[in-house]
Scaffold this active site. Structure first.
Site, PDB file in Angstrom:
ATOM      1  N   LYS A  96     -65.875  40.596 -98.929  1.00 34.95           N
ATOM      2  CA  LYS A  96     -65.179  40.305 -97.664  1.00 34.95           C
ATOM      3  C   LYS A  96     -64.451  41.575 -97.268  1.00 34.95           C
ATOM      4  CE  LYS A  96     -60.823  37.909 -96.855  1.00 34.95           C
ATOM      5  NZ  LYS A  96     -60.133  36.602 -96.947  1.00 34.95           N
ATOM      6  N   LEU A  97     -64.680  41.999 -96.035  1.00 36.16           N
ATOM      7  CA  LEU A  97     -64.042  43.225 -95.551  1.00 36.16           C
ATOM      8  C   LEU A  97     -63.000  42.877 -94.496  1.00 36.16           C
ATOM      9  CD1 LEU A  97     -64.028  46.356 -95.507  1.00 36.16           C
ATOM     10  CD2 LEU A  97     -65.740  46.226 -93.668  1.00 36.16           C
ATOM     11  N   LYS A  98     -61.805  43.413 -94.684  1.00 33.40           N
ATOM     12  CA  LYS A  98     -60.762  43.248 -93.676  1.00 33.40           C
ATOM     13  C   LYS A  98     -61.108  44.137 -92.488  1.00 33.40           C
ATOM     14  CE  LYS A  98     -57.807  40.581 -95.884  1.00 33.40           C
ATOM     15  NZ  LYS A  98     -57.328  39.307 -95.333  1.00 33.40           N
TER      16      LYS A  98
ATOM     17  N   ASN B 211     -57.630  38.539 -89.710  1.00 36.04           N
ATOM     18  CA  ASN B 211     -56.209  38.139 -89.758  1.00 36.04           C
ATOM     19  C   ASN B 211     -55.580  38.120 -88.358  1.00 36.04           C
ATOM     20  OD1 ASN B 211     -56.319  39.565 -92.856  1.00 36.04           O
ATOM     21  ND2 ASN B 211     -55.313  37.581 -92.650  1.00 36.04           N
TER      22      ASN B 211
ATOM     23  N   ASP C 246     -62.766  39.582 -92.231  1.00 36.47           N
ATOM     24  CA  ASP C 246     -61.517  38.850 -91.985  1.00 36.47           C
ATOM     25  C   ASP C 246     -60.622  39.689 -91.078  1.00 36.47           C
ATOM     26  OD1 ASP C 246     -59.232  37.310 -92.014  1.00 36.47           O
ATOM     27  OD2 ASP C 246     -58.904  37.431 -94.182  1.00 36.47           O
TER      28      ASP C 246
ATOM     29  N   ASP D  29     -58.533  30.449 -91.214  1.00 30.84           N
ATOM     30  CA  ASP D  29     -57.631  30.610 -92.358  1.00 30.84           C
ATOM     31  C   ASP D  29     -56.233  30.243 -91.868  1.00 30.84           C
ATOM     32  OD1 ASP D  29     -55.862  31.583 -94.283  1.00 30.84           O
ATOM     33  OD2 ASP D  29     -56.727  33.577 -94.447  1.00 30.84           O
TER      34      ASP D  29
ATOM     35  N   GLU E 280     -63.671  35.553 -90.294  1.00 28.57           N
ATOM     36  CA  GLU E 280     -62.480  34.752 -90.616  1.00 28.57           C
ATOM     37  C   GLU E 280     -61.348  35.087 -89.645  1.00 28.57           C
ATOM     38  OE1 GLU E 280     -61.589  35.290 -94.750  1.00 28.57           O
ATOM     39  OE2 GLU E 280     -59.593  34.410 -94.589  1.00 28.57           O
TER      40      GLU E 280
ATOM     41  N   GLY F 270     -57.513  33.411-101.125  1.00 26.01           N
ATOM     42  CA  GLY F 270     -56.621  33.985-102.132  1.00 26.01           C
ATOM     43  C   GLY F 270     -55.387  34.566-101.492  1.00 26.01           C
TER      44      GLY F 270
ATOM     45  N   LYS G 287     -56.599  27.472 -98.586  1.00 28.90           N
ATOM     46  CA  LYS G 287     -55.609  28.093 -99.481  1.00 28.90           C
ATOM     47  C   LYS G 287     -54.566  27.029 -99.767  1.00 28.90           C
ATOM     48  CE  LYS G 287     -55.912  32.837 -97.772  1.00 28.90           C
ATOM     49  NZ  LYS G 287     -55.287  33.757 -96.814  1.00 28.90           N
TER      50      LYS G 287
ATOM     51  N   SER H  63     -61.995  40.651-101.853  1.00 27.82           N
ATOM     52  CA  SER H  63     -61.494  40.995-100.528  1.00 27.82           C
ATOM     53  C   SER H  63     -61.159  42.483-100.523  1.00 27.82           C
ATOM     54  CB  SER H  63     -60.248  40.160-100.232  1.00 27.82           C
ATOM     55  OG  SER H  63     -59.694  40.527 -98.995  1.00 27.82           O
TER      56      SER H  63
HETATM   57  O1  SMG Z   1     -56.211  37.099-103.248  1.00 28.66           O
HETATM   58  O2  SMG Z   1     -58.028  38.243-103.407  1.00 28.66           O
HETATM   59  C1  SMG Z   1     -57.031  37.891-102.808  1.00 28.66           C
HETATM   60  C2  SMG Z   1     -56.809  38.432-101.399  1.00 28.66           C
HETATM   61  C3  SMG Z   1     -57.558  37.640-100.419  1.00 28.66           C
HETATM   62  O3  SMG Z   1     -57.729  38.772 -98.352  1.00 28.66           O
HETATM   63  C4  SMG Z   1     -57.147  37.941 -98.995  1.00 28.66           C
HETATM   64  N1  SMG Z   1     -56.120  37.239 -98.494  1.00 28.66           N
HETATM   65  O4  SMG Z   1     -56.101  36.551 -95.015  1.00 28.66           O
HETATM   66  O5  SMG Z   1     -57.391  35.866 -96.540  1.00 28.66           O
HETATM   67  C5  SMG Z   1     -56.426  36.540 -96.188  1.00 28.66           C
HETATM   68  C6  SMG Z   1     -55.634  37.371 -97.153  1.00 28.66           C
HETATM   69  C7  SMG Z   1     -54.178  37.000 -97.102  1.00 28.66           C
HETATM   70  C8  SMG Z   1     -53.293  37.845 -97.908  1.00 28.66           C
HETATM   71  S1  SMG Z   1     -53.225  39.459 -97.326  1.00 28.66           S
HETATM   72  C9  SMG Z   1     -51.817  40.191 -97.886  1.00 28.66           C
HETATM   73 MG    MG Z   2     -57.811  35.421 -94.301  1.00 28.58          MG
END
Ligand code: SMG
Ligand code: MG
Length: 374
Positions: free
Chosen positions: A166-168, A196, A194, A244, A219, A296, A268, A140
C-alpha cells in the site's frame, strides 16, 4: 468481572525510519497501554492489556493521544467502576453516555476482553470465530521524495516477502509514483494506494488517471465526512473506493454501503470503538458482499496480535496492514515480536490476545505511568 485496578503506561518508541502520510511525518510512535486487573466471579484476579491507537496530533481523526488518555481516566474507567459487574460484551453499553472517543473506548474494551479471555484460557481468535491460522501481511509505504525512491523502498518490502503493497499518496506524489512501481514490479503485484483524505471531488479527473494501473483500491481519497461525495467519485472512476477515516461505527458502515460510497472497507478496531464493533462491521459488510481488510495504526505487538485474530474472520478477503514488528520498530514491547514470514503473520493461539507483554521493554520505552484512582 469487577475492576480492581487500572493504569496507563505512556510509551514512546522510535520508528526505524520516518513515516510520511499526506497529513504528517512521524519519527516516533507515542501511545499508551491500558493495564487492568479484574476479579472474576470465582474470585480469581486476572490482568488484561489494551493499546490506545490515537495519534499524538488530531490530524487523522478528532481524537488525539493526551485527550484520549484523559477520557479513559476521567470518564470511561469511572463508568466501568459504577457499572460494578462487567464483561467484555457489556463494556460498549456501559460507556454509551460518552460520545465519540472511539480509540479511548477501544483501548478500555481491549483490556477487559484480554483479561476475560485469559481467565477462560481462550484465544481471541477462537472467541471471534477465526477461520484461518495465518493472515496475509501487507505493508504500508510512506510518501517518498521521488518516484525512484518509492521504487527502491517498495522493492525492499517485496524482497522481504510482503503479500501486498500500500502506497501513501498526496497531490504531487501520486500518478508518477504509482506508474513507476507498476513499471518496475509488473501487473501481478497486489498494489493499492491511500490518500488519507488529501483530495476533493474536484480532483476526480485527476484521480481517474489511477484507473489504468490496476490498483486493488484507493483508500479514503476524500474528506472524512464526504460519504455522498465518495459515492459520486465511485461513479467517475473504476478503481474500487475503500473508506478508512469515514467509517467510525457500524452505522456509518451501513450508510456508506447503502449510499454506494465504499466498495471496500478498511476496519480499524480503534477507529470504530473496539474489536466487537469491528466484528459487527465485518458482519454487515459480508452480508452486503463488501470486502473488508484490517487496517493498522502502527500498533505494538499487542494491537497487531489482536488485529491478526480479527483478520482471520472469513470476510477479511484482502490483505491487511498487519506487517511484522520490524516494519516500524527495532524492539517491540512483547516478549516475542510479530513476525511476517512467507507473506503471512500467524494468528496467535494463546489465551487472550496470545502475546506476553515484556515489563522490561515497557519500562524502557515508558515516559509516564498513571495509576487511575478508582
Ligand atoms: O500500522 O502498518 C501500519 C500503518 C498503516 O498506513 C497505515 N495507517 O490511514 O491507514 C492509514 C494509516 C493511519 C496511520 S498514519 C500515521
Ligand atoms: Mg488509511
Amino acid at each position: 468481572m469487577k475492576l480492581l485496578a487500572a493504569r496507563l503506561h505512556h510509551l514512546e518508541l522510535p520508528l526505524v525510519s520516518p513515516f510520511t502520510t499526506s497529513f504528517m511525518t512521524q519519527t516516533h510512535k507515542r501511545c499508551f497501554l491500558v493495564e487492568m486487573e479484574l476479579e472474576t466471579t470465582d474470585g480469581t484476579v486476572v490482568t488484561g492489556w489494551g493499546e490506545n491507537v490515537a495519534l499524538d496530533r488530531p490530524f487523522y481523526s478528532p481524537e488525539h493521544l493526551d485527550g484520549s488518555a484523559e477520557v479513559v481516566a476521567r470518564w470511561l474507567v469511572p463508568e466501568l467502576v459504577a457499572a460494578g459487574e462487567i464483561t467484555a460484551e457489556t463494556v460498549h453499553h456501559h460507556l454509551r453516555r460518552v460520545i465519540g472517543n472511539p480509540m479511548a473506548k477501544a483501548s478500555v474494551e481491549m483490556a477487559v476482553l484480554d483479561a476475560q479471555l485469559r481467565s477462560e484460557g481462550k484465544s481471541f481468535a477462537s472467541y471471534l470465530g477465526a477461520v484461518s491460522s495465518a493472515v496475509p501481511s501487507g505493508v504500508s509505504v510512506g510518501i517518498q521524495d521521488s518516484a525512484a525512491q518509492t521504487v527502491r523502498v517498495v522493492g525492499g518490502y517485496i524482497d522481504e516477502g510482503y503479500a501486498r503493497i500500500k502506497l501513501k499518496i498526496q497531490p504531487g506524489a501520486d500518478i508518477e509514483h504509482v506508474a513507476a512501481v507498476r513499471r518496475e514490479f509488473g501487473d501481478e503485484l497486489l498494489f493499492q494506494v491511500d490518500a488519507n483524505a488529501a483530495y476533493t471531488l474536484v480532483d476526480a479527473a485527476h484521480l481517474r488517471r489511477l484507473d489504468e494501473y490496476g490498483l486493488l483500491l484507493i483508500e479514503q481519497p476524500l474528506g472524512e465526512a464526504d460519504l455522498r461525495q465518495h459515492a459520486e467519485l465511485a461513479k467517475q472512476m473504476s478503481t474500487p473506493i475503500c473508506l478508512d477515516e469515514s467509517i467510525d461505527s457500524a452505522e456509518t458502515a451501513a450508510d456508506a454501503i447503502s449510499l454506494g460510497s465504499a466498495a471496500v472497507i478498511n476496519i480499524k478496531p480503534g477507529r470504530v470503538g473496539g474489536y466487537l464493533e469491528a466484528r459487527r462491521i465485518h458482519d454487515i459488510a459480508r452480508a452486503h458482499g463488501i470486502a473488508v481488510w484490517c487496517g493498522g495504526m502502527l500498533e505494538t505487538g499487542i494491537g497487531r496480535a489482536a488485529n491478526a485474530a480479527l483478520a482471520a474472520l472469513p470476510g477479511f478477503t484482502l490483505p491487511g496492514d498487519i506487517s511484522g514488528s520490524d516494519r516500524f520498530y527495532a524492539l517491540d514491547i512483547t516478549t516475542e515480536p510479530i513476525r511476517m514470514h512467507d507473506g503471512v503473520v500467524d494468528v496467535p493461539a494463546g489465551p487472550g490476545f496470545g502475546i506476553e507483554v515484556d515489563p522490561d521493554r515497557v519500562a524502557e520505552f515508558r515516559t509516564a505511568l498513571v495509576e487511575i484512582q478508582l
